[in-house]
Design an enzyme around this catalytic site. Structure first.
Site, PDB file in Angstrom:
ATOM      1  N   GLY C  41       0.494  -1.142  -0.005  1.00  0.00           N
ATOM      2  CA  GLY C  41      -0.102   0.164   0.106  1.00  0.00           C
ATOM      3  C   GLY C  41       0.720   0.994   0.287  1.00  0.00           C
ATOM      4  O   GLY C  41       1.648   1.295   0.625  1.00  0.00           O
ATOM      5  N   ARG C 338     -18.759  12.783  13.485  1.00  0.00           N
ATOM      6  CA  ARG C 338     -19.923  12.816  12.545  1.00  0.00           C
ATOM      7  C   ARG C 338     -20.752  11.423  12.622  1.00  0.00           C
ATOM      8  O   ARG C 338     -21.737  11.414  11.892  1.00  0.00           O
ATOM      9  CB  ARG C 338     -18.724  12.009  11.104  1.00  0.00           C
ATOM     10  CG  ARG C 338     -18.221  12.716  11.391  1.00  0.00           C
ATOM     11  CD  ARG C 338     -16.844  12.340   9.960  1.00  0.00           C
ATOM     12  NE  ARG C 338     -16.012  12.896   9.825  1.00  0.00           N
ATOM     13  CZ  ARG C 338     -14.684  13.083   8.999  1.00  0.00           C
ATOM     14  NH1 ARG C 338     -13.959  11.321   8.680  1.00  0.00           N
ATOM     15  NH2 ARG C 338     -14.234  14.099   8.125  1.00  0.00           N
ATOM     16  N   GLU C 433      -4.948   3.384   8.039  1.00  0.00           N
ATOM     17  CA  GLU C 433      -6.641   2.892   8.026  1.00  0.00           C
ATOM     18  C   GLU C 433      -6.485   1.111   8.683  1.00  0.00           C
ATOM     19  O   GLU C 433      -7.514   0.593   8.440  1.00  0.00           O
ATOM     20  CB  GLU C 433      -7.483   3.358   7.473  1.00  0.00           C
ATOM     21  CG  GLU C 433      -9.256   3.535   7.733  1.00  0.00           C
ATOM     22  CD  GLU C 433      -9.534   4.058   6.264  1.00  0.00           C
ATOM     23  OE1 GLU C 433      -9.563   3.975   5.817  1.00  0.00           O
ATOM     24  OE2 GLU C 433     -10.400   3.232   5.949  1.00  0.00           O
TER      25      GLU C 433
END
Lengths: 256, 262, 650
Positions: C41, C338, C433
């Site tokens: 990644g 959120r 993440e």
């Protein structure tokens, strides 16, 4: 939505090419009931779903895409004669079908430029841009040991102009559109961004020379200032950055 | 500077600098041409001044070198660019509005300009500077530029054709200059967001003034505006083969040419 | 059920990281050259880790599935990056950033990790500026800040609406430099298919070349997974089309624990769905909530007229507008975290006040900000976002309010890691993440970029060395000859053959969409015991169906996009079940995990700290076997655990 959605029946002329060496050709496909609210790539998804279900010998159409929000720079496509299709300041993934009319024939081609060989169908190899970046598209600082972020004030005007250049997403529309297959807009965006900022100025001369050298080696063409690149750039990177690259390059060469 | 002229930008800088040099030359050439509108004899004096002198010859050589560089690199760059474009062409390409016609066709326009230049050379340079250097004799004296102009655009049976050829030539030159002018500044880096529109505007004015000026002289001549038998000596009177550039009224006693003419 | 050791260093919270660095083992420069590190990644975490490790002298091999490392989905982050610089002099500090992050995460994150994150946040800004990242500036030439949800200070640095892009390009530049110098071997268009384990340690990966189909294995002394989140389990999300959870799932099957998979963030400001052919959802930056006011009609009849298209937003006078966030949460107003904003939108829409034709949208209105600041200022701040919105919806947000609805955006859950970011497999690290570490049950805006870069630039370069300090003696293994590598390659080949040989009738996308539907309906914003049990059952059935009926055209050799997708969906089909299981076991509501059975009378999330103040880490026990739960208890020593309150200022 502003106006209610309509559905379109379309004829697609899509470039199919099995691999780099193979001879390519246009294939004609029909798609039906495409909503004007759909994005262009969603229309391509529908086409592919159709081709998979019909089990056509050439298989689904290969095309590059990833973020689908106009920032990763992976989508390409030459649609009806224009890079990223018939709308300004967007990438193909942001193009919506409301830009087309019922019954239209849409011609879809890959980027065609010496620097971007075709991999398959509409997918091209843009690693040349990475190689140019590797040659000098950076500030040579390693992690750690840097001064405080506010140690050097930078005029807002300069920072904004650097940001204009830095907005480049490396999609390749510039070289794909350029009649000379030149990558100058891409190279200049990085050179200009870093030459504007004090952090990048330190090695501006070295960077300009290294990146131009690599660009030439990779066989990209020479800029003749047609300005087509800036008009097709989805991020409206201006050719004034090319002027700055020219300036930086000249300065760098005069110095030594 | 090592390798500078081998780099794409270096080659473009050569195009730019040689182009700017040629632009400067055009400006001088126009100034000279315009003289003929006011006075044929004054024009001829200029012709004489730029005749077979070492400085004129040297200037011509430099000019020729400028042309050569501009033309040779135009072909080198175009060849490279075609290669960079790759072997496959788009099935159709609709460039967005805003890409100048000239910018896409500089080579073609340049070739037209060169063709016009060859005609022009045959008509004037060969008959004037070259004739003077080589000592050959023509229909008119090598320094009688006004007479040559008058001949080609007014007296010659092909005058109309010549006028049309020249106007086409100037139109091509206009387009070529229109892009070439601002592009030259852009290539050497003398441009930015503020100056691109300004340079484009200046380019329009400049190329229009240059080309309209040249065209005006041609049309002026075509309309018979050049009086080759003007304020100077009267050939019938003294029988001189060339004009003597003396103030009117003619005095055969003092006319240096009157002697030879007899 | 075993307790997990998170290896938190001794000492006061403020000193832990310093102590760690001062006492850790290091690798001498000459030995670094002998050590290979694989980074999978190339987003913020991956690119920054690969670049930093290569700068230090390690030999790095980096992998990404895109055509270039610059395309990783970190690039799409819009709003900004947090740091405790306190440049605006509004009372920010490392502790406050730490506190806000823990509180925003609803007290389900590990204190020591979050404190370290807040501590290094300032270094990130310095580093990025030095790389030439063109952050927004004030006229005085200093850096500008803006505010974000869940905070009472302005600590967010930004580069227009393209902060993620600029930070990623900074990391990509650093990575490019190392590739150019020969310190990083870059493999793009290459997908990781499995890990290679040798003697209980992770020693490499098996990859598939996406262009040629070649299966190859690569050796390294340790492997870092920075492969992003798994939001695409839901099919529709704000993630990129290629974002996937496969690397994490392959690691999970090899023994890495998967922590808090149910902690999925639903972002409140996304463009609503417009049709069932839709491929992804587009996020509108949270920064819009700085100046936009969120509302629905007060009167149901107005909402019904809007749904039928009889009136438009501008026909509703101010007194008939319900600014429900400002009403419910006066202290934070439109800037609540959120999860709170998303649930509030869902609550209004469920009650019948939705404003578009599907009834699944609320307004985000800039009329008031334009009146207050002028159109120019708004254009300067959000011009590119407004343009993006208009291109997609054909509506002009300067004139009519935006319509927004929550969508899957980020996954707080991920591979379980300890303080050193090491997974439960020795030699396998997870960053960004892909790990679970810093956001607890909900991530605050502008913290993902911070965490990705913190892990990559400032944490892994230290902690990886601690692991590698005794590894330089391990000679490089030759994958072509080593038994374990050959076996791992063969396993991958078998897996691909298994996929290719199903030869069913249904396309991969079609099955993926069905999975997404199950997930969104049952494991989405409001979860119940029943819905989760339904989900587990239906996902199992769908998985069986997938292995019987999926159709992959073409061959396994060469480019085959359908095969790539099938591999990812096969993993999603197991991951989806794991998410549902985790959500089912967590009998409480916290952050992004909302169980309808567990809410206060006002409809707020009701945590159960007594029973669930732990990280739930799942261990794989085999296909169709129930995974085993491990717990890591969370001890809050430096923060007072309380009910999250965004209503009052004090």
């Amino acid at each position: 939505m502003a106006e209610g959605h309509k559905s379109l029946n379309l004829t697609l002329r899509v470039w199919r090419q099995a691999n780099r060496q193979a001879k390519g050709e246009f294939k004609v496909y029909n798609v039906k009931d495409i909503s004007t609210e759909a994005s262009f790539l969603e229309m391509m998804d529908i086409l592919n779903e159709q081709l998979i279900n019909e089990q056509v010998p050439e298989g689904p159409v290969a095309f590059d895409h990833d973020c689908r929000e106009g920032i990763c720079g992976m989508c390409s496509l030459f649609i009806n004669g224009r890079a990223h299709g018939p709308d300004d300041d967007i990438t193909t993934c942001q193009l919506h079908m409301r830009k087309f009319n019922d019954g239209d024939t849409i011609t879809i081609e890959p980027w065609r430029s010496g620097g971007f060989p075709i991999i398959k169908d509409l997918m091209v190899d843009r690693t040349a841009y990475d190689k140019i970046m590797q040659a000098g598209g950076f500030v040579s600082v390693s992690t750690g040991g840097v001064p405080d972020a506010n140690a050097i004030p930078i005029s807002k005007v300069i920072a904004d102009e650097a940001m204009d250049a830095a907005a480049c997403i490396g999609c390749g529309a510039c070289a794909a559109t350029c009649k000379n297959g030149s990558a100058m807009l891409f190279v200049s965006a990085k050179v200009s961004q870093l030459a504007l900022l004090p952090q990048g100025k330190v090695e501006a001369a070295k960077r300009a020379k290294a990146m131009v050298k690599k660009m030439d080696e990779l066989g990209f063409g020479n800029c003749t200032n047609t300005g087509a690149c800036e008009l097709e750039c989805p991020k409206s990177v201006s050719i004034s950055h090319i002027a700055r690259l020219n300036r930086e390059f000249l300065k760098a060469n005069i110095k030594d | 500077m090592k390798g500078f002229f081998k780099s794409s930008i270096g080659k473009k800088v050569l195009m730019s600098v040689s182009g700017l040099f040629l632009i400067l030359f055009l400006l001088f050439h126009l100034c000279m041409n315009l003289v003929v509108v006011f006075s044929a004899s004054a024009y001829n004096e200029v012709c004489a001044f730029l005749g077979s002198n070492w400085y004129a010859v040297a200037g011509t050589m430099v000019l020729a070198a400028g042309f050569l560089v501009h033309i040779v690199y135009a072909f080198i760059l175009t060849a490279q660019n075609r290669k960079a474009r790759g072997t496959d062409r788009y099935d159709n390409q609709n460039l967005p509005a805003g890409v100048e016609f000239a910018s896409k066709n500089m080579l073609v326009l340049g070739v037209i300009v060169c063709c016009g230049l060859l005609v022009h050379f045959g008509q004037f340079w060969a008959k004037m500077m070259y004739a003077e250097l080589a000592g050959t004799e023509g229909q008119f004296a090598p320094t009688d530029g006004a007479a040559w102009i008058n001949w080609y655009f007014h007296d010659s049976p092909l005058a109309v054709a010549f006028v049309i050829v020249y106007l086409v030539w100037f139109a091509a030159l206009w387009l070529h200059l229109n892009h070439g002018f601002w592009s030259a500044f852009h290539t050497v880096g003398l441009s930015n967001n503020v100056w691109i529109p300004r340079l484009k505007c200046i380019a329009k004015w400049f190329s229009t003034i240059i080309c309209a000026g040249f065209a005006f002289v041609v049309i002026f001549a075509a309309c018979g505006g050049i009086n080759t038998k003007s304020d100077c000596c009267n050939k019938e009177k003294c029988g001189a083969k060339t004009e003597c550039h003396q103030e009117a009224p003619c005095n055969p006693q003092t006319c240096p040419n009157a002697e030879q003419g007899k | 059920m075993a307790q997990l050791d998170s290896k938190i260093p001794e000492g006061d919270l403020k000193d832990k990281w310093t102590n760690y660095k001062e006492h850790q083992h290091l690798v001498n420069p000459a030995n670094k050259r002998k050590i290979d590190i694989i980074v999978v990644g190339t987003g913020l975490a991956g690119a920054s880790a690969a670049a930093s490790l290569a700068e230090m002298g390690f030999k790095v091999k980096a992998f990404c599935y895109q055509d270039s490392p610059r395309r990783a989905h970190s690039i799409a982050a819009q709003g900004g990056i947090n740091a405790a610089k306190n440049y605006p002099n509004d009372g920010d500090s490392v502790y406050r950033l730490f506190y806000d992050t823990i509180k925003g995460g609803d007290y389900r994150a590990r204190e020591a990790n979050v404190y370290r994150l807040a501590e290094v946040s300032n270094l990130i800004i310095d580093q990025c500026v030095a790389q030439g990242v063109p952050f927004a500036r004030e006229y005085g030439g200093l850096l500008a800040n803006r505010s974000f949800g869940g905070a009472l200070v302005s600590r967010t640095f930004y580069a227009r609406g393209q902060t993620g892009q600029q930070l990623l390009l900074g990391a990509y530049s650093a990575l490019s430099r190392q590739i150019g110098l020969g310190n990083v071997e870059m493999h793009s268009r290459t997908e990781m298919m499995d890990l290679v384990m040798v003697d209980g340690r992770c020693r490499g990966i098996v990859t598939r070349d996406l262009l040629t189909g070649e299966i190859k294995s690569h050796f390294a002394h340790c492997v870092i997974l920075a492969t992003g989140g798994y939001g695409n389990v839901f099919f529709l999300s704000t993630n990129a089309m290629g974002s996937n959870g496969s690397a994490a799932m392959k690691a999970y099957r090899k023994g890495a624990y998967f922590a808090n998979p149910c902690m999925v963030q639903i972002h409140p400001t996304c463009i609503p769905q417009h049709g069932n052919y839709q491929s992804k959802l587009t996020l509108m930056s949270e920064s819009l909530r700085n100046d936009g006011r969120i509302w629905v009609p007060k009167k149901k009849e107005d909402a019904e007229k809007l749904q039928k298209g009889l009136i438009t937003a501008n026909d509703i006078p101010d007194e008939d507008r319900d600014f429900y966030l400002e009403r419910r949460y006066p202290a934070f107003g439109n800037l609540v975290p959120r999860d709170v904003a998303s649930r509030a939108a869902k609550e209004r829409c469920d009650a019948g006040f939705g404003v578009n034709n599907t009834g699944l949208a609320v307004f985000l209105d800039f009329k008031y900000a334009i009146q207050r600041l002028g159109k120019d200022v708004i254009e300067q701040r959000y011009g590119n976002l407004f343009q993006m919105y208009q291109k997609i919806t054909n509506d002009n947000p300067y004139e009519t309010p935006m319509m927004i609805y929550p969508a899957i955006h980020y996954t707080m859950g991920g591979l379980w890691v300890d303080y050193e970011l090491s997974t439960s497999i020795p030699g396998l690290f997870a960053a960004g993440e892909a790990n679970f570490s810093d956001h607890g049950a909900n991530r605050l805006g502008a913290s993902a970029l911070m965490q990705g870069l913190a892990d990559g630039y400032f944490v892994l370069p230290y902690t990886v060395q601690e692991y590698l300090a005794d590894q330089f003696n391990v000679p490089r293994m030759n994958p072509a000859e080593h038994e374990e590598f050959k076996k791992a390659e063969q396993d991958v080949k078998d897996w691909i053959d298994k996929l290719m040989n199903v030869k069913g009738k249904e396309s991969v996308d079609s099955i993926h969409k069905r999975l997404g539907h199950i997930m969104w309906e049952n494991v989405g914003m409001g979860r119940t015991k029943e819905s989760l049990e339904t989900a587990i059952k239906e996902i199992k059935e769908l998985r069986e169906e997938f292995w019987k009926n999926v159709f992959i055209p073409g061959s396994k050799d060469g480019l085959n996009v359908e095969l790539e997708k099938a591999n990812r969906v096969a993993d999603f089909l197991e991951l989806g079940e794991l998410i549902a299981r985790d959500a089912l076991h967590r009998e409480e509501s916290c952050g992004g995990h909302f169980r309808l059975e567990h809410q206060t009378e006002e409809g707020e999330a009701k945590r159960d700290d007594e029973h669930f103040m732990y990280v739930g880490a799942w261990e794989y026990k085999g296909y169709n076997q129930d995974p085993e739960l491990h717990k890591e208890d969370l001890n809050y020593q430096y923060i007072k655990v309380q009910q999250r309150n965004y209503k009052a200022g004090k």
